[in-house]
Design a protein around this motif. Structure first.
Motif, PDB file in Angstrom:
ATOM      1  N   LEU A  90       0.826  -1.204   0.000  1.00 35.40           N
ATOM      2  CA  LEU A  90       0.000   0.000   0.000  1.00 35.40           C
ATOM      3  C   LEU A  90       0.860   1.254   0.000  1.00 35.40           C
ATOM      4  O   LEU A  90       0.517   2.270  -0.608  1.00 35.40           O
ATOM      5  CB  LEU A  90      -0.936  -0.003   1.214  1.00 35.40           C
ATOM      6  CG  LEU A  90      -2.040  -1.073   1.195  1.00 35.40           C
ATOM      7  CD1 LEU A  90      -2.780  -1.085   2.523  1.00 35.40           C
ATOM      8  CD2 LEU A  90      -3.010  -0.828   0.049  1.00 35.40           C
ATOM      9  N   ARG A  91       1.988   1.185   0.674  1.00 36.59           N
ATOM     10  CA  ARG A  91       2.895   2.335   0.701  1.00 36.59           C
ATOM     11  C   ARG A  91       3.411   2.639  -0.703  1.00 36.59           C
ATOM     12  O   ARG A  91       3.628   3.802  -1.068  1.00 36.59           O
ATOM     13  CB  ARG A  91       4.065   2.050   1.642  1.00 36.59           C
ATOM     14  CG  ARG A  91       5.014   3.235   1.829  1.00 36.59           C
ATOM     15  CD  ARG A  91       6.187   2.866   2.714  1.00 36.59           C
ATOM     16  NE  ARG A  91       7.066   1.907   2.051  1.00 36.59           N
ATOM     17  CZ  ARG A  91       7.980   2.245   1.131  1.00 36.59           C
ATOM     18  NH1 ARG A  91       8.107   3.505   0.753  1.00 36.59           N
ATOM     19  NH2 ARG A  91       8.742   1.332   0.592  1.00 36.59           N
ATOM     20  N   ASP A 112       4.296  10.139   7.055  1.00 34.86           N
ATOM     21  CA  ASP A 112       5.091   9.994   8.270  1.00 34.86           C
ATOM     22  C   ASP A 112       6.400  10.715   8.041  1.00 34.86           C
ATOM     23  O   ASP A 112       7.232  10.284   7.237  1.00 34.86           O
ATOM     24  CB  ASP A 112       5.335   8.506   8.564  1.00 34.86           C
ATOM     25  CG  ASP A 112       6.108   8.290   9.863  1.00 34.86           C
ATOM     26  OD1 ASP A 112       6.335   9.278  10.588  1.00 34.86           O
ATOM     27  OD2 ASP A 112       6.485   7.137  10.140  1.00 34.86           O
ATOM     28  N   ALA A 113       6.593  11.840   8.729  1.00 32.22           N
ATOM     29  CA  ALA A 113       7.792  12.668   8.567  1.00 32.22           C
ATOM     30  C   ALA A 113       8.002  13.057   7.102  1.00 32.22           C
ATOM     31  O   ALA A 113       9.130  13.085   6.607  1.00 32.22           O
ATOM     32  CB  ALA A 113       9.020  11.945   9.111  1.00 32.22           C
ATOM     33  N   ARG A 117       3.498   6.726   4.056  1.00 35.01           N
ATOM     34  CA  ARG A 117       3.499   5.502   4.866  1.00 35.01           C
ATOM     35  C   ARG A 117       2.450   4.521   4.369  1.00 35.01           C
ATOM     36  O   ARG A 117       2.519   3.328   4.625  1.00 35.01           O
ATOM     37  CB  ARG A 117       3.241   5.849   6.326  1.00 35.01           C
ATOM     38  CG  ARG A 117       3.407   4.701   7.303  1.00 35.01           C
ATOM     39  CD  ARG A 117       3.421   5.233   8.712  1.00 35.01           C
ATOM     40  NE  ARG A 117       2.212   5.997   9.008  1.00 35.01           N
ATOM     41  CZ  ARG A 117       1.260   5.579   9.844  1.00 35.01           C
ATOM     42  NH1 ARG A 117       1.364   4.425  10.434  1.00 35.01           N
ATOM     43  NH2 ARG A 117       0.197   6.321  10.079  1.00 35.01           N
ATOM     44  N   GLY A 118       1.465   5.005   3.641  1.00 41.59           N
ATOM     45  CA  GLY A 118       0.420   4.133   3.130  1.00 41.59           C
ATOM     46  C   GLY A 118      -0.656   4.941   2.437  1.00 41.59           C
ATOM     47  O   GLY A 118      -0.529   6.156   2.248  1.00 41.59           O
ATOM     48  N   ILE A 119      -1.714   4.262   2.034  1.00 41.43           N
ATOM     49  CA  ILE A 119      -2.857   4.912   1.398  1.00 41.43           C
ATOM     50  C   ILE A 119      -4.125   4.475   2.119  1.00 41.43           C
ATOM     51  O   ILE A 119      -4.309   3.293   2.403  1.00 41.43           O
ATOM     52  CB  ILE A 119      -2.972   4.533  -0.096  1.00 41.43           C
ATOM     53  CG1 ILE A 119      -1.691   4.903  -0.854  1.00 41.43           C
ATOM     54  CG2 ILE A 119      -4.163   5.226  -0.744  1.00 41.43           C
ATOM     55  CD1 ILE A 119      -1.726   4.509  -2.314  1.00 41.43           C
ATOM     56  N   ARG A 120      -4.967   5.439   2.450  1.00 40.54           N
ATOM     57  CA  ARG A 120      -6.254   5.135   3.052  1.00 40.54           C
ATOM     58  C   ARG A 120      -7.346   5.772   2.184  1.00 40.54           C
ATOM     59  O   ARG A 120      -7.047   6.507   1.252  1.00 40.54           O
ATOM     60  CB  ARG A 120      -6.330   5.658   4.485  1.00 40.54           C
ATOM     61  CG  ARG A 120      -6.108   7.161   4.602  1.00 40.54           C
ATOM     62  CD  ARG A 120      -6.222   7.640   6.030  1.00 40.54           C
ATOM     63  NE  ARG A 120      -7.551   7.371   6.571  1.00 40.54           N
ATOM     64  CZ  ARG A 120      -7.937   7.724   7.797  1.00 40.54           C
ATOM     65  NH1 ARG A 120      -7.060   8.312   8.605  1.00 40.54           N
ATOM     66  NH2 ARG A 120      -9.160   7.488   8.209  1.00 40.54           N
ATOM     67  N   ASP A 121      -8.596   5.499   2.511  1.00 37.21           N
ATOM     68  CA  ASP A 121      -9.711   6.031   1.729  1.00 37.21           C
ATOM     69  C   ASP A 121      -9.475   5.779   0.242  1.00 37.21           C
ATOM     70  O   ASP A 121      -9.549   6.679  -0.603  1.00 37.21           O
ATOM     71  CB  ASP A 121      -9.885   7.533   1.983  1.00 37.21           C
ATOM     72  CG  ASP A 121     -10.169   7.835   3.442  1.00 37.21           C
ATOM     73  OD1 ASP A 121     -10.775   6.980   4.115  1.00 37.21           O
ATOM     74  OD2 ASP A 121      -9.777   8.916   3.906  1.00 37.21           O
TER      75      ASP A 121
END
Length: 345
Positions: A90-91, A112-113, A117-121
């Motif tokens: 996903l990242r 993240d910084a 870090r990933g994918i949502r929605d």
């Protein structure tokens, strides 16, 4: 081709696609699912929108629109109901499933910084259907041979996305590993030890480390491994004579290819670029071209007549003397020649 990915699809979406004409189902290349937006497919080099009754149309009006529930079920199926287990994929913005099919994702990123870090929605999916075409490299391979070393030359294959690069190098691996050189001067040559670094699990479509596509009897696959690390691991542990990698572009990829080339190994790699001029605009590729990592450049293009290629030896790319005729370096400058269907060039 639809049958290859039908198990991933929610029943409602599967039913829509199964109503399409048989020719579209057989030649299906990609399925683009966007939540509450028109369903789109790619087949036979064309793009069409799909209505609920399976009819295909040029415009999005009246097309089937997948609901949020359909998209949720699709995500669950392709991640085997465990988003956490797919965190790394996903990242990177895609998931590779059994069979080598790659599913691109788009949605809201989680940072993240400052790094993804990933994918949502997730609201958009692009299912790219992998296919094995035995003989796809038959028109190209004879032009890549190094007759003195009795192997293949190091080659960089350039093309935009979805032009057949992965299908081509998969068949190159099979033929080189099998000793099917398709050249009278290579009659009797033994197959070579091939190492495939398959970062996205698309070339060999390995399941639990075992290739499901035919990549040849003398081929070893480093699956789901970053290309730079995988190439170095192959060199240290498997003594390949040819290394194959897909979609290079990062500085570490270039360093690994350079190291392999200087170790006496032939390297065959693909990269996204419309033509040689585009490739020279990418710093990593430009340096590889300048330092002699590759012996030939292959420009690949998909047309209505098939997939055609043009092979340019690096020796022809030297700057011409003043007043001398310049060798064309772009598919747009000269009629494209060759075909992986085997037409003469």
């Amino acid at each position: 081709m639809l049958t290859r990915v039908a198990h991933l699809l929610p029943l409602e979406l599967k039913a829509v696609l199964e109503r399409m004409p048989g020719s579209a189902q057989e030649q299906l290349e990609e399925i683009r699912i966007r939540e509450d937006r028109p369903l789109e497919i790619g087949y036979a080099g064309m793009s069409r929108f799909t209505a609920a009754d399976g009819s295909l149309r040029l415009t999005p009006e009246g097309a089937y629109r997948p609901t949020s529930d359909v998209c949720r079920k699709l995500l669950e199926r392709m991640t085997n109901y465990s988003l956490y287990a797919m965190e790394e994929e996903l990242r990177r913005g895609y998931i590779t499933v059994s069979g080598g099919h790659r599913i691109g994702l788009a949605g809201r990123t989680v940072l993240d910084a400052g790094s993804v870090r990933g994918i949502r929605d997730i609201g958009a999916f692009n299912i790219r259907i992998a296919r094995e075409v035995v003989g796809a490299a038959s028109g190209l391979l004879p032009k890549l041979l190094d007759l003195k070393r009795r192997t293949v030359q190091s080659a960089l294959i350039l093309a935009p996305p979805q032009q057949g690069k992965t299908t081509l190098i998969r068949d190159v691996a099979r033929a080189v590993s099998s000793g099917q050189w398709i050249h009278p001067a290579a009659a009797g040559w033994q197959g070579r030890k091939v190492g495939i670094v398959d970062e996205r699990s698309e070339i060999a479509a390995s399941v639990r480390g075992i290739p499901t596509f035919d990549v040849g009897p003398r081929t070893d696959v480093m699956d789901a491994c970053p290309k730079a690390e995988g190439m170095m691991m192959m060199l240290r542990s498997m003594s390949p004579e040819v290394i194959i990698a897909d979609e290079i572009g990062r500085p570490e990829d270039g360093e690994a290819l350079r190291e392999a080339s200087h170790a006496g190994v032939s390297v065959i790699a693909t990269a996204h670029a419309y033509d040689l001029a585009d490739a020279k605009g990418r710093p990593v590729l430009r340096r590889l071209l300048e330092d002699g990592t590759f012996q030939v450049i292959v420009e690949l293009r998909r047309t209505a007549e098939g997939i055609i290629h043009r092979v340019v030896p690096i020796s022809l790319l030297a700057r011409p003397a003043p007043g001398a005729a310049r060798e064309p370096t772009s598919l747009t400058e000269r009629t494209m020649i060759g075909s992986i269907r085997g037409e003469s060039s």
